[in-house]
Design a protein around this motif. Structure first.
Motif, mmCIF file in Angstrom:
data_model
loop_
_atom_site.group_PDB
_atom_site.id
_atom_site.type_symbol
_atom_site.label_atom_id
_atom_site.label_comp_id
_atom_site.label_asym_id
_atom_site.label_seq_id
_atom_site.Cartn_x
_atom_site.Cartn_y
_atom_site.Cartn_z
ATOM 1 N N LEU A 130 15.991 66.195 27.701
ATOM 2 C CA LEU A 130 16.490 64.897 28.177
ATOM 3 C C LEU A 130 15.342 63.901 28.263
ATOM 4 N N ASP A 131 14.163 64.405 28.700
ATOM 5 C CA ASP A 131 13.001 63.542 28.799
ATOM 6 C C ASP A 131 12.650 62.950 27.440
ATOM 7 N N LEU A 132 12.814 63.781 26.382
ATOM 8 C CA LEU A 132 12.519 63.324 25.019
ATOM 9 C C LEU A 132 13.352 62.098 24.679
ATOM 10 N N PHE A 133 14.661 62.154 24.995
ATOM 11 C CA PHE A 133 15.524 61.020 24.657
ATOM 12 C C PHE A 133 15.220 59.823 25.558
ATOM 13 N N TYR A 134 14.867 60.126 26.792
ATOM 14 C CA TYR A 134 14.523 59.037 27.696
ATOM 15 C C TYR A 134 13.297 58.294 27.168
#
Lengths: 799, 141, 155
Positions: free
Chosen positions: A400-404
């Motif tokens: 999720l951090d990657l997409f954030y």
């Protein structure tokens, strides 16, 4: 010898040994079988600090030097990381297998195959040459096929194995072409050099769409192997394999080979925009298809298979990106998945072994009967669901951090879509994990049929492998600061192509990512509560629009086409078949002749007339040949063909070939006597008169053959297209061959290997003739019966 | 009794043909001849015997040697190839000279190879001839 | 000019051979294959330039000076020599096949339930049976051993 080669040889040797000792006779053979992979795991662990310090271990053996092929192995961050997973989980699976099969006769066969697979898989991740990688890649496809189809009387296992093999094999073939394109472009097949080649995707020279074609071919290989949508259907079918194979090949290792290939080539290829979009779209679709599809299955292994498909989609989607968060997320995702999915498969096998079923509808309160198994299941299950503070939670957070980060970093659309899609998938992760654990261990009564009970309690050693793997997976999130530099940073650096600093933490504070994560868990719990409605909804999907059905349709269409073509080409009498054969030859030669460069003095130098003797010879041969055709008695045709042979002999004499003339004369005599010997023992057949149309066809085909060969000879006897090598033989016959008859010197000295092959052919013909004469006599059943039998057999196949 | 003449022919012609075969074989390296041709010539000598005496006596005389002979031929040919490893490599030739009184003979592994060719051609063809001239074939399988 | 005559010879051998192969009689098939193999041998031989010359045999090894200008091409000769012998071997093998087939067909014709059409590519009414080899039950074994007469029975 390098430890890398020693490891591969150790596994290959153990494969053979474990097969030969018939291990089903020993109760605790699993402990012995676990030793070779354990040794390799231990050695790899000692290499961790070495690799983390930035060194590489490599070893090379020359294989086919003329092809530029060498057996090059190389241990860097990524291959060490994968090697640890393969050997580590392999240790557990080897131990588990001994108890899973428990005295079954074919245990040795299974061990042999799975150790061979282990060797291929390690070779695949360690290879430093694309072609070597391909060879090992196909090795895993073949062993995977054998393992899926292991239950040799089970039709679904056979079908599943064949589908898996066709899909991954065809993908691998496409990949080979892609690899060759890359190799030609780089001028080398050594991966480490290739990755350092600038402009790898530009291609050698102005081939339109080089990058697009090469990438598509590589993707076909990686996507089929890693079960990406729309090729994902083979993976659930592969669940017909024995559970140790499913756990090992179809969840922890082999299906990650595609992901591995993408990670390996990431530094060189990921700059192309096509790379990003293909991986992002295909990976995302696979993630959703797998996550949602998992809810529609009651078989524990089928559910886990869809969950695996979903996880593989996530990994592919991650590799679309090129940021340092992406590398971190990929590495964490790979390890986390192996450490919870492997144990869950193994537990499914234990439950199956203990109760005799894997159907979720038939379990009731199994947790009380198998407390240890249930405990391990819960630990692995919450990791799969992604509840904090598990390894699975960490993996989901980094994803999720990657997409954030993508949203922040100027790709808002991609980022938001990715965030939403992975949140949805995360919700389904929670739902199916809960479903699996709850229905297997804790539900109080069965929902369908009679409740299954434990009739065969598992021993502690049987449960040990999943237990240890799960415990490792549970501990890692709490020791992140100690392991992140040695375990996670080197592989992330290999994927990036440059050193990457990896900072991991379970707790990032209250931010958007954590919010999304918690929301996904909440939605997941809701889906879990409403799971029967979800299952009914998934049941509405039409049965005939599935990958398996469509694939089978294509395969059967190919079978039908092949049958039809064979019947057309080889279906009739011998003369029909021979006409087709000769006609095709005529077409080929005509095509070649019309495209050829005509010699300068073609067609014929009319200036010098042929010698009288030669003309007489040829006329004699032709008259005798025609007499052979037209004669009505056998004896006269045999005599005519003898005369043809004599004319050919004289032709050789005329052209100064005494050896040939002698040979031809002797063969001619032998042939005539042979024919006389045989023909009088074969009674003449009373055949109906030949139909006029057939006679005309025969004449046309025969004349065309004659005209074509005539033209061919006119070509070959013109000026030579290249200088003959024969002068070398003539000049050196005495000096090198110690003989004056150049023809014989060529036969027995200069070209002796050819001659050796030819005399071997003679021996084979003699053996064949002997075998035909000695073969048992049989006759065909009346055709009516045969046709009926084959019709029913065919229908049986289709059903 | 036309067979009588054939028998007489056999007595005279077979030895002549066999000697001719040996002659063709020995001179093969320097003049037209060699293993293939000699093998065919020897086989036609046996064929003459089959025609004159019938197949059974010939079979009794030769049949058991044929398959070992073919194997021996392959072995000798391979051996001559392997001997080449002593000098240079697989299939390279070795030569030596032998003084026999006045005559100087050159001997080498290619001649050995030729001998293998001769044995194979002879045994293969004779075994085919014997197989196809089986009188009782077709009646009692 | 030899090229033209050689071409005519090869063309004639191939045409008659092909015609014989296309006939239904198995004996014609054997004759045709023999004919075609002669044709192939001559065809291979014509891959040399067919110029006039002397046989490639060195007259005297001791005084050989390297004068090979009169030699004809020895390499096609070597190739064709083995080809002749091999094609004879193949023809012999084929004769064995045909003779064996004849034995089977004879047996078959005598069977009480002999049907009118059999799966025999030589036959006038031959037809294709799909999936013939699929099932060993399609064959009815007549005799499992080819009995060699014992030593005592022969004399």
């Amino acid at each position: 010898m390098s430890p890398l080669f020693a490891s591969l040889l150790l596994l290959a040797g153990s494969s053979l040994l474990l097969w030969l000792i018939r291990p089903h006779r020993f109760r605790h053979i699993g402990w012995i079988a676990a030793v070779p992979p354990a040794i390799i795991t231990g050695w790899l662990l000692t290499q961790l600090p070495v690799i983390a310090a930035g060194q590489v271990v490599s070893a090379t053996v020359s294989w086919a030097p003329t092809l530029g092929l060498e057996l090059a192995l190389r241990l860097d961050g990524l291959s060490l990381f994968f090697g640890l997973i393969i050997a580590g989980i392999g240790t557990g699976v080897a131990l588990y297998t001994g108890y899973y099969f428990e005295g079954e006769r074919r245990l040795g066969f299974f061990y042999g195959q799975i150790f061979l697979f282990m060797a291929c898989m390690l070779g695949l991740v360690w290879a430093d040459n694309l072609l070597v990688l391909f060879v090992f890649w196909e090795g895993t496809s073949i062993t995977s096929y054998l393992l899926i189809a292991f239950k040799d009387t089970d039709k679904s296992a056979q079908d599943g194995g064949r589908r898996a093999f066709l899909v991954t094999g065809l993908g691998g073939l496409a990949m080979l072409f892609g690899m060759i394109m890359l190799g030609v472009s780089a001028g080398t097949y050594t991966i480490s050099e290739m990755l350092a080649t600038p402009g790898l995707l530009d291609g050698p020279s102005l081939i339109p769409g080089f990058a697009l074609i090469a990438l598509t071919l590589i993707f076909l290989g990686a996507f089929t192997k890693s079960a990406q949508f729309p090729f994902h259907f083979w993976l659930p079918g592969a669940m017909a394999a024995p559970t140790p194979a499913s756990a090992y090949l179809h969840s922890a290792t082999m299906v990650k080979a595609g992901v591995f290939l993408l990670a390996r080539l990431h530094p060189a290829l990921s700059d192309h925009p096509y790379w990003f979009w293909a991986l992002f779209v295909v990976g995302g679709a696979t993630m959703l298809v797998g996550a949602i599809g998992a809810m529609g299955h009651y078989d524990m292994k089928a559910l886990l298979a869809y969950a695996t498909v979903s996880q593989l989609g996530i990994l592919v989607m991650i590799l679309a990106f090129g940021s340092s968060v992406a590398f971190k997320a990929a590495v964490v995702g790979i390890l986390a998945h192996s450490l919870y999915k492997g144990p869950l498969f193994l537990l499914a096998g234990i439950v199956d072994h203990a109760t005799g079923t894997r159907d979720l509808r038939r379990f009731a309160g199994l947790g009380r009967e198998l407390p240890l198994v249930a405990g391990v299941g819960v630990l692995a299950g919450i990791s799969m669901a992604g509840f904090p503070p598990t390894f699975g939670f960490l993996a989901k957070e980094t994803l999720l951090d990657l997409f954030y980060q993508a949203v922040e970093g100027g790709m808002p659309l991609v980022g938001w879509i990715g965030l939403a899609a992975s949140a949805l998938a995360g919700a389904f992760f929670v739902a199916y994990s809960m479903t699996l654990i709850w229905e297997t261990f804790f539900r109080s009564r069965a929902s369908y049929g009679e409740a299954a009970h434990v009739h065969h309690a598992p021993s502690f050693s049987f449960v040990l492998p999943p237990l240890v793997l799960t415990v490792i997976g549970t501990i890692i999130p709490f020791v992140l600061t100690q392991v992140q530099d040695t375990l996670f940073a080197p592989p992330a650096g290999s994927i990036a192509g440059e050193p990457v600093a990896v900072k991991l933490a379970l707790w990032h504070g209250f931010n958007l990512v954590l919010m999304v994560s918690l929301a996904a868990i909440a939605v997941g719990l809701l889906i879990f509560a409403a799971r029967s409605a979800v299952r009914r909804a998934l049941d509405l999907w039409p049965d005939n629009i599935t990958g398996v059905k469509l694939f089978d349709k294509v395969i059967y269409a190919i079978y039908d086409l092949a049958n039809w073509a064979t019947r057309q080409v080889q279906g009739g009498t011998l003369s029909q078949q021979a006409s087709i054969f000769l006609a095709v030859g005529v077409v080929v030669v005509v095509a070649a002749v019309t495209r050829a460069q005509w010699p300068a003095d073609f067609p014929i130098r009319w200036g010098d007339l042929p010698e009288f003797t030669e003309v007489v010879l040829v006329v004699l041969a032709i008259v005798a040949a025609i007499l052979t055709v037209t004669s009505t008695t056998r004896l006269s045709s045999i005599i005519s063909i003898g005369i043809v042979g004599i004319a050919v002999t004289l032709f050789f004499v005329f052209h100064s070939a005494p050896d040939l003339a002698l040979t031809q004369l002797l063969v001619d005599i032998l042939t005539v006597v042979l024919l006389v010997l045989v023909f009088y023992r074969i009674p003449p057949q009373k055949l109906p008169p030949i139909r006029p149309i057939a006679r005309i066809r025969n004449l046309v085909v025969a004349m065309a053959t004659g005209v074509i060969t005539f033209t061919l000879v006119l070509f070959t006897t013109g000026d030579p297209f290249f200088p003959p090598i024969s002068d070398y033989f003539s000049l050196n016959a005495v000096a090198l061959g110690h003989g004056a008859n150049v023809v014989n010197v060529i036969l027995v000295d200069f070209r002796a290997i050819d001659t050796f092959g030819e005399i071997a052919v003679l021996v084979v013909a003699a053996v064949g003739g002997y075998a035909v004469l000695r073969s048992a006599l049989y006759r065909l059943r009346p055709p009516a019966t045969v046709e009926n039998a084959s019709d029913t057999a065919k229908e049986g196949d289709r059903a | 009794m036309p067979e009588l003449y054939l028998r007489l022919l056999d007595r005279v012609l077979t030895p002549i043909l066999l000697v001719l075969a040996a002659y063709l074989f020995l001179r093969g390296h320097n003049e037209p001849g060699g293993g293939f041709i000699a093998g065919l010539a020897a086989a036609s000598a046996i064929q003459l015997q089959i025609l004159s005496l019938g197949d059974e006596p010939v079979r009794r005389r030769y049949a058991r040697f044929l398959h070992p002979m073919a194997g021996l031929g392959l072995f000798i040919a391979l051996l001559s190839a392997i001997l080449g490893i002593l000098r240079g490599g697989y299939f390279s030739s070795l030569w030596g000279k032998v003084q026999l009184g006045e005559v100087e003979l050159e001997l080498g592994t290619p001649l050995l190879f030729d001998l293998g060719v001769f044995l194979i051609v002879f045994s293969v063809i004779v075994s085919f001839l014997l197989a196809l001239s089986r009188q009782d074939e077709g009646k009692t399988p | 000019m030899s090229g033209l005559t050689a071409a005519i010879l090869v063309g004639a051998l191939f045409a008659t051979g092909a015609y014989l192969i296309l006939r239904r009689d198995p004996i014609k098939l054997i004759l045709g294959l023999t004919m075609v193999s002669y044709g192939v041998n001559v065809l291979l031989f014509t891959s040399s330039t067919l110029r006039k010359g002397i046989p490639p045999v060195i007259a005297d090894k001791k005084t050989f000076t390297g004068d090979i200008s009169q030699f004809v091409d020895p390499l096609p000769q070597a190739l064709v020599l083995t080809a002749i012998v091999i094609s004879f071997g193949i023809v012999a093998f084929l004769v064995v096949l045909v003779s064996r087939r004849n034995m089977l067909v004879e047996q078959y014709g005598k069977a009480p339930d002999a049907p009118t059409a059999i799966n025999d590519p030589f036959g006038a009414t031959a037809h294709y049976l799909s999936g013939l080899d699929a099932d060993p039950d399609d064959y009815e074994w007549v005799d499992d051993t080819f009995r060699e007469p014992a030593q005592s029975e022969r004399s």
